[in-house]
Structure formats: structure tokens, C-alpha cells
Write a protein that holds these residues in place. Structure first.
Motif, PDB file in Angstrom:
ATOM      1  N   ARG A 155       0.817  -1.214   0.000  1.00 16.06           N
ATOM      2  CA  ARG A 155       0.000   0.000   0.000  1.00 16.06           C
ATOM      3  C   ARG A 155       0.847   1.259   0.000  1.00 16.06           C
ATOM      4  NH1 ARG A 155      -0.327  -1.953   5.255  1.00 16.06           N
ATOM      5  NH2 ARG A 155       0.217  -0.532   6.946  1.00 16.06           N
ATOM      6  N   TYR A 156       2.174   1.123   0.140  1.00 12.44           N
ATOM      7  CA  TYR A 156       3.053   2.280   0.156  1.00 12.44           C
ATOM      8  C   TYR A 156       3.768   2.471  -1.184  1.00 12.44           C
ATOM      9  CZ  TYR A 156       2.422   2.229   5.229  1.00 12.44           C
ATOM     10  OH  TYR A 156       1.881   2.267   6.492  1.00 12.44           O
ATOM     11  N   GLN A 157       3.294   1.811  -2.236  1.00 13.50           N
ATOM     12  CA  GLN A 157       3.967   1.987  -3.512  1.00 13.50           C
ATOM     13  C   GLN A 157       2.991   1.830  -4.677  1.00 13.50           C
ATOM     14  OE1 GLN A 157       6.781  -1.101  -4.650  1.00 13.50           O
ATOM     15  NE2 GLN A 157       5.979  -2.437  -3.060  1.00 13.50           N
ATOM     16  N   PHE A 158       3.387   2.384  -5.794  1.00 15.81           N
ATOM     17  CA  PHE A 158       2.626   2.254  -7.038  1.00 15.81           C
ATOM     18  C   PHE A 158       3.642   2.135  -8.159  1.00 15.81           C
ATOM     19  CE2 PHE A 158       0.561   3.818 -10.847  1.00 15.81           C
ATOM     20  CZ  PHE A 158      -0.690   3.210 -10.795  1.00 15.81           C
ATOM     21  N   SER A 159       3.785   0.920  -8.680  1.00 12.24           N
ATOM     22  CA  SER A 159       4.722   0.651  -9.784  1.00 12.24           C
ATOM     23  C   SER A 159       6.131   1.170  -9.492  1.00 12.24           C
ATOM     24  CB  SER A 159       4.192   1.278 -11.079  1.00 12.24           C
ATOM     25  OG  SER A 159       3.038   0.617 -11.508  1.00 12.24           O
ATOM     26  N   GLY A 160       6.620   0.904  -8.283  1.00 19.12           N
ATOM     27  CA  GLY A 160       7.974   1.305  -7.935  1.00 19.12           C
ATOM     28  C   GLY A 160       8.089   2.691  -7.342  1.00 19.12           C
ATOM     29  N   ILE A 161       7.000   3.466  -7.335  1.00 17.85           N
ATOM     30  CA  ILE A 161       7.002   4.784  -6.705  1.00 17.85           C
ATOM     31  C   ILE A 161       6.598   4.594  -5.245  1.00 17.85           C
ATOM     32  CG2 ILE A 161       6.114   7.138  -6.834  1.00 17.85           C
ATOM     33  CD1 ILE A 161       5.140   6.413  -9.689  1.00 17.85           C
ATOM     34  N   LEU A 162       7.434   5.069  -4.313  1.00 14.58           N
ATOM     35  CA  LEU A 162       7.190   4.833  -2.900  1.00 14.58           C
ATOM     36  C   LEU A 162       6.665   6.073  -2.203  1.00 14.58           C
ATOM     37  CD1 LEU A 162      10.349   2.777  -1.848  1.00 14.58           C
ATOM     38  CD2 LEU A 162       8.089   1.928  -2.434  1.00 14.58           C
ATOM     39  N   GLY A 163       5.834   5.856  -1.188  1.00 11.18           N
ATOM     40  CA  GLY A 163       5.358   6.957  -0.369  1.00 11.18           C
ATOM     41  C   GLY A 163       4.209   6.542   0.520  1.00 11.18           C
ATOM     42  N   ARG A 164       4.314   6.878   1.805  1.00 12.37           N
ATOM     43  CA  ARG A 164       3.219   6.606   2.731  1.00 12.37           C
ATOM     44  C   ARG A 164       2.520   7.906   3.144  1.00 12.37           C
ATOM     45  NH1 ARG A 164       5.352   3.460   7.378  1.00 12.37           N
ATOM     46  NH2 ARG A 164       7.362   3.281   6.416  1.00 12.37           N
ATOM     47  N   SER A 165       3.084   9.060   2.745  1.00 13.41           N
ATOM     48  CA  SER A 165       2.518  10.345   3.121  1.00 13.41           C
ATOM     49  C   SER A 165       1.158  10.544   2.459  1.00 13.41           C
ATOM     50  CB  SER A 165       3.459  11.486   2.713  1.00 13.41           C
ATOM     51  OG  SER A 165       3.601  11.526   1.302  1.00 13.41           O
ATOM     52  N   ARG A 166       0.380  11.479   3.016  1.00 13.43           N
ATOM     53  CA  ARG A 166      -0.945  11.756   2.454  1.00 13.43           C
ATOM     54  C   ARG A 166      -0.839  12.216   1.015  1.00 13.43           C
ATOM     55  NH1 ARG A 166      -3.298  16.255   1.534  1.00 13.43           N
ATOM     56  NH2 ARG A 166      -1.721  17.412   2.712  1.00 13.43           N
ATOM     57  N   ARG A 167       0.146  13.081   0.714  1.00 14.26           N
ATOM     58  CA  ARG A 167       0.312  13.594  -0.646  1.00 14.26           C
ATOM     59  C   ARG A 167       0.558  12.459  -1.636  1.00 14.26           C
ATOM     60  NH1 ARG A 167       2.246  18.975  -0.921  1.00 14.26           N
ATOM     61  NH2 ARG A 167       2.243  18.695  -3.191  1.00 14.26           N
ATOM     62  N   MET A 168       1.372  11.481  -1.241  1.00 16.60           N
ATOM     63  CA  MET A 168       1.682  10.382  -2.151  1.00 16.60           C
ATOM     64  C   MET A 168       0.512   9.405  -2.276  1.00 16.60           C
ATOM     65  SD  MET A 168       4.511  11.119  -3.466  1.00 16.60           S
ATOM     66  CE  MET A 168       4.948   9.598  -4.319  1.00 16.60           C
ATOM     67  N   GLN A 169      -0.219   9.188  -1.201  1.00 13.22           N
ATOM     68  CA  GLN A 169      -1.392   8.326  -1.294  1.00 13.22           C
ATOM     69  C   GLN A 169      -2.433   8.932  -2.239  1.00 13.22           C
ATOM     70  OE1 GLN A 169      -1.763   5.154   0.157  1.00 13.22           O
ATOM     71  NE2 GLN A 169       0.432   5.511   0.442  1.00 13.22           N
ATOM     72  N   GLU A 170      -2.587  10.255  -2.184  1.00 11.44           N
ATOM     73  CA  GLU A 170      -3.491  10.930  -3.125  1.00 11.44           C
ATOM     74  C   GLU A 170      -2.980  10.790  -4.553  1.00 11.44           C
ATOM     75  OE1 GLU A 170      -3.600  14.898  -1.665  1.00 11.44           O
ATOM     76  OE2 GLU A 170      -5.009  14.451  -0.031  1.00 11.44           O
ATOM     77  N   LEU A 171      -1.653  10.884  -4.724  1.00 11.53           N
ATOM     78  CA  LEU A 171      -1.065  10.733  -6.058  1.00 11.53           C
ATOM     79  C   LEU A 171      -1.308   9.327  -6.597  1.00 11.53           C
ATOM     80  CD1 LEU A 171       0.726  11.729  -8.402  1.00 11.53           C
ATOM     81  CD2 LEU A 171       2.705  10.965  -7.079  1.00 11.53           C
ATOM     82  N   PHE A 172      -1.103   8.304  -5.765  1.00 11.55           N
ATOM     83  CA  PHE A 172      -1.318   6.922  -6.205  1.00 11.55           C
ATOM     84  C   PHE A 172      -2.758   6.713  -6.673  1.00 11.55           C
ATOM     85  CE2 PHE A 172       2.150   5.330  -3.071  1.00 11.55           C
ATOM     86  CZ  PHE A 172       3.121   5.876  -3.885  1.00 11.55           C
ATOM     87  N   HIS A 173      -3.696   7.266  -5.909  1.00  7.41           N
ATOM     88  CA  HIS A 173      -5.107   7.127  -6.300  1.00  7.41           C
ATOM     89  C   HIS A 173      -5.355   7.785  -7.656  1.00  7.41           C
ATOM     90  CE1 HIS A 173      -9.452   6.939  -6.008  1.00  7.41           C
ATOM     91  NE2 HIS A 173      -9.508   8.239  -6.220  1.00  7.41           N
ATOM     92  N   MET A 174      -4.772   8.956  -7.850  1.00  8.10           N
ATOM     93  CA  MET A 174      -4.967   9.659  -9.120  1.00  8.10           C
ATOM     94  C   MET A 174      -4.334   8.886 -10.270  1.00  8.10           C
ATOM     95  SD  MET A 174      -3.975  13.575 -10.129  1.00  8.10           S
ATOM     96  CE  MET A 174      -4.625  14.299 -11.644  1.00  8.10           C
ATOM     97  N   LEU A 175      -3.142   8.321 -10.044  1.00  9.98           N
ATOM     98  CA  LEU A 175      -2.470   7.574 -11.105  1.00  9.98           C
ATOM     99  C   LEU A 175      -3.266   6.346 -11.511  1.00  9.98           C
ATOM    100  CD1 LEU A 175       1.300   7.765 -10.038  1.00  9.98           C
ATOM    101  CD2 LEU A 175       0.091   9.120 -11.762  1.00  9.98           C
ATOM    102  N   GLU A 176      -3.906   5.698 -10.558  1.00  9.74           N
ATOM    103  CA  GLU A 176      -4.736   4.540 -10.883  1.00  9.74           C
ATOM    104  C   GLU A 176      -5.865   4.935 -11.829  1.00  9.74           C
ATOM    105  OE1 GLU A 176      -6.111   2.905  -7.241  1.00  9.74           O
ATOM    106  OE2 GLU A 176      -4.192   2.003  -6.697  1.00  9.74           O
TER     107      GLU A 176
END
Length: 452
Positions: A136-157
Motif C-alpha cells: 500500500r506504500y507503492q505504485f509501480s515502484g514509486i514509494l510513499g506513505r505520506s498523504r500527498r503520495m497516497q493521493e497521487l497513487f489514487h490519481m495515477l490509478e
């Protein structure tokens, strides 16, 4: 000096304990709740966390568990007036080193602290890597557990599932190409080519030919006909990095290619039709370039269908421990290298103008200089990290000879920070509260209380 986070909702006991620990050489930061403790842990790598067990909201065992998850080398100690074997075992299972029952003697606490810190120094080589990277802390090799990165992962999906044109913006080193590849490989074009071109790395007079191809004899040196990058990307994705450096002439031809889905090679009049998804990236302010006439407005709107903005590392410092773990394993697989808390503090205090790419280089350098040691210290970091002042140290305040009204002084500082946060967010109280690490209701109450 060991940095210690003391968490207790009993203000009197917390204050006395903090004072005594400070006298013994510890640098102590206080938190009056589990929620505040978690906020402190996002911003600073403490050596030790001492927490009351039973508190309203987030309890001490949860705070310890989250602290150890984020910083595997941290020492967690639970203090409670409700000590039973069951609660002690539960707290230790969740990461606490020791369990102390109220009332306690300071010497008892100091003995436990010293013993725990010594044991941490003697941990085995695999101690730091116990904190495994979770899906849950990564998206295709991009790492991040912060709120900003979790929002980014959702958008990328969401974005990856479409075929819309994407414009990725962000500072140098934030991983724009990595995000472009993630969009491609998680979308419907994943089985087709991903073709990248850095517009700033190719001379202006050759960029058109590189992008659209050329026929033999089209210009000096064109001894053979050649496909361009757009033609090579047919069916897949074309990534245009540093799009802001493209000349006006090439901008014009690119605009037509995007509109018509067709183009001609340089020196040829035969039209070539293509089906490509374009993902562009820039660290420049294209809106300003449009206003100054440096970039075509119609091309900007053609590219800016979906905007993906990447946060700089300084705005997601709580991702640094996760990234450090990944880089240590990448550069020394299976070696069990770990970073001292002092070194982690230095990394989290840094401004990171080069973002994730700079952090990666710093860790690679530290690993290369480790000389077989399992724990990397501040001395393994570049000079600018060894001379930086910890973020917990504040600019000293000069006390007037006739004294000052402390409450009024603190209220003025608080009022100014709230004013600045509201200015930065355009008056948006939700975002201002996030900047100040407050709940929105708390911010609203402070505004009411502090407004004359």
C-alpha cells in the motif's frame, strides 16, 4: 545527545519527567496525546519514545507500534498506572522494549533507557530491515506513505486507465519519468512501446527530425531514412520530457500531430498516421511561458488535459525513512545496512533541492563509504548534512530586561503562523489546518480565540 519523545496526557507528570530527563542530557520533545505524538513522529526521527499507555483517542501501544513501524531502530517504553502482565506482554508484542508501572523512580527509568540504547547499538545486521515495504506504500515502484503520495497513487490509478494526454509537473528529481512509465505500464497500452525523448538534451535543429523522423538527404548527415520517436511509439506512449524547452517551430508541428494524429517526416510529403498517447513533463512554469509568448497557448491546453503535480521531497519528509530503506537494500542487497537515528534526523532536516534523486545519490555515497560497517552515521553523509542544525532547535528569543508577557508573545506567534497559512492556501481553512498539523475544528477555534 539522544532525542526523546515523551507522550503523556497528564501535564504535571509529563512536565516533571521532561525536566528531569533534560537535566540528564536528553533532548526532550513533549506530546500531550497519541495524535500529537504521531504528528511529531512524521516530522522527526527520535531515538526514544516514552508513552503513557492509556490515553483518550490513540493509546500508547498504538503510538509505539506506529513509531517502530516507521523507525525500526527507535526505542519504545510504555509507562502506565494500570500495569498487568497482559498489558505488558501486549505492549512488548507491539514493539515496546520495556514496561514501567507508575509511580516510578527516575533512576529506574534512566536504567531502562540506558540499557535499551545499549541493546540497540548491538542489534543484529537485519534489525533495520524488519520494517518491510508494504504494497500500500507503492505504485509501480514509486514509494510513499505520506498523504500527498497516497493521493497521487489514487490519481495515477484513475489516469492510467484512460488514454488522455497527461502533463506531469514537478521539481527536478521528483520522478516525472518514473510516473510516466507507471501510467503507461498500468494502462491499456502496456503491451505496446513506451518511447521517451528528452527535449532539452537534443539540439534544436535536430529535435524535429528526432521526434518525427526524416528521409534520406533531408539535411546534411541524413544518409538514411529514419523513423521518429512518435512513429516508434505507435500504439503505445510517447513521453516528452522537458517540454518547455521545445522551439516554437517544433511546437507548431507537434500541435498539428496531436490534433490530427498524423505528421510528415522531415524532407517528405507522405503523411503518416499514428495512434499514440502523449505524456509530457516539465519543471518549468508553462503558464508563465504562455503569458510571455515562449510557449504556444493552444499547445499548452492540448497537453494540459490531465495535470499530475508531483510534490517535492521537502513537502513529504515522512516518506524519507521508507525511501532510505529501499535505497539501502538497492545499493547493498542483503547486507542489513541501517542508518543511525542521528543520520536520519539530518536527512529529514535537509531542504532537498534535488529531491528523491539527490536522496538516492546521498545514500549510494554513504553505502560506498561504509567500509563494512552495519550502521551508517552522520559522518557518512556529505558535509552539508554534518553541519546542518537540527530542526528542533529554534531561533533564540532575546528576553528584554524588563521581561515580557509570555502568553501574549506566544499568541502573537500563533496568530502570525495562522495568518501565513491562510494566505498560502487562499483562505482555505481545510488546507491551512493541514499545513499547521491541526484539525479543522481546532484551527477554527484558534482563529475565533485569537481574532481581536
Amino acid at each position: 545527545m539522544a532525542h526523546l519523545l515523551l507522550v503523556d496526557d497528564e501535564a504535571a507528570l509529563r512536565s516533571v519527567t521532561a525536566e528531569r530527563l533534560t537535566e540528564r542530557g536528553y533532548e526532550v520533545v513533549e506530546a500531550d496525546s497519541g495524535e500529537q505524538a504521531l504528528d511529531r513522529l512524521e516530522q522527526h526521527a527520535f531515538d526514544v519514545i516514552i508513552s503513557d499507555l492509556r490515553m483518550p483517542g490513540v493509546d500508547g501501544a498504538t503510538v509505539i507500534e506506529r513509531a517502530v513501524e516507521r523507525y525500526p531502530s527507535i526505542v519504545g517504553i510504555v509507562i502506565t498506572g494500570h500495569g498487568t502482565t497482559k498489558t505488558a506482554v501486549d505492549a512488548i508484542k507491539r514493539g515496546a522494549y520495556e514496561f514501567i508501572t507508575k509511580p516510578f523512580q527516575l533512576d529506574e527509568l534512566l536504567h531502562v533507557l540506558e540499557k535499551a540504547l545499549e541493546q540497540r547499538r548491538l542489534k543484529s545486521e537485519n534489525a533495520y530491515l524488519r520494517s518491510q515495504l508494504q504494497d500500500r506504500y507503492q505504485f509501480s515502484g514509486i514509494l510513499g506513505r505520506s498523504r500527498r503520495m497516497q493521493e497521487l497513487f489514487h490519481m495515477l490509478e484513475v489516469v492510467a486507465a484512460t488514454s488522455s494526454t497527461v502533463l506531469i509537473t514537478g521539481d527536478t528529481g521528483t520522478g516525472k519519468e518514473l510516473v510516466a512509465r507507471a501510467i503507461h505500464h498500468n494502462g491499456p497500452r502496456a503491451r505496446h512501446p513506451f518511447v521517451a525523448i528528452n527535449c532539452s538534451a537534443i539540439p534544436e535543429h535536430l529535435l524535429e527530425a528526432e521526434l518525427f523522423g526524416h528521409v534520406r538527404g533531408a539535411f546534411t548527415g541524413a544518409v538514411n531514412s529514419r523513423q521518429g520517436r512518435m512513429e516508434q511509439a505507435h500504439g503505445g506512449t510517447l513521453f516528452l520530457d522537458e517540454i518547455g524547452t521545445m522551439s516554437p517551430a517544433v511546437q507548431t508541428k507537434l500541435l498539428r500531430a496531436l490534433q490530427e494524429r498524423q505528421f510528415e517526416r522531415v524532407g517528405d510529403n507522405q503523411t503518416i498516421k499514428v495512434d499514440v498517447r502523449v505524456v509530457a513533463a516539465t519543471n518549468a512554469d508553462l503558464e508563465k511561458m504562455v503569458a510571455s509568448g515562449e510557449f504556444r497557448e493552444d499547445l499548452f491546453y492540448r497537453l494540459n488535459v490531465i495535470r499530475v503535480s508531483l510534490p517535492p521531497l521537502r513537502d513529504r519528509r515522512d516518506d524519507i525513512p521508507l525511501l532510505v530503506t529501499q535505497f539501502l537494500e538497492r545499493f547493498a542487497p542483503g547486507a542489513g545496512l541501517r542508518l543511525s537515528q542521528g543520520a536520519m534526523r539530518a536527512l529529514m532536516d535537509h531542504a532537498w533541492p534535488g529531491n528523491v534523486r539527490q536522496l538516492e545519490n546521498v545514500i549510494e555515497r554513504a553505502v560506498a563509504l561504509s567500509a563494512g560497517r552495519k550502521e551508517l552515521s552522520v559522518m557518512d553523509l556529505p558535509e552539508e548534512f554534518r553541519t546542518s542544525r537540527p530542526s528542533t532547535q529554534q531561533t533564540p528569543v532575546v528576553l528584554p530586561d524588563d521581561g515580557l508577557d509570555l502568553q501574549a508573545h506566544l499568541a502573537a506567534i500563533e496568530r502570525e503562523l495562522i495568518r501565513s497559512s491562510l494566505e498560502r492556501t487562499g483562505g482555505n481553512r481545510n488546507k491551512a489546518a493541514e499545513l499547521l498539523r491541526l484539525k479543522r475544528t481546532t484551527l477554527v477555534e484558534k482563529i475565533r480565540r485569537l481574532t481581536p
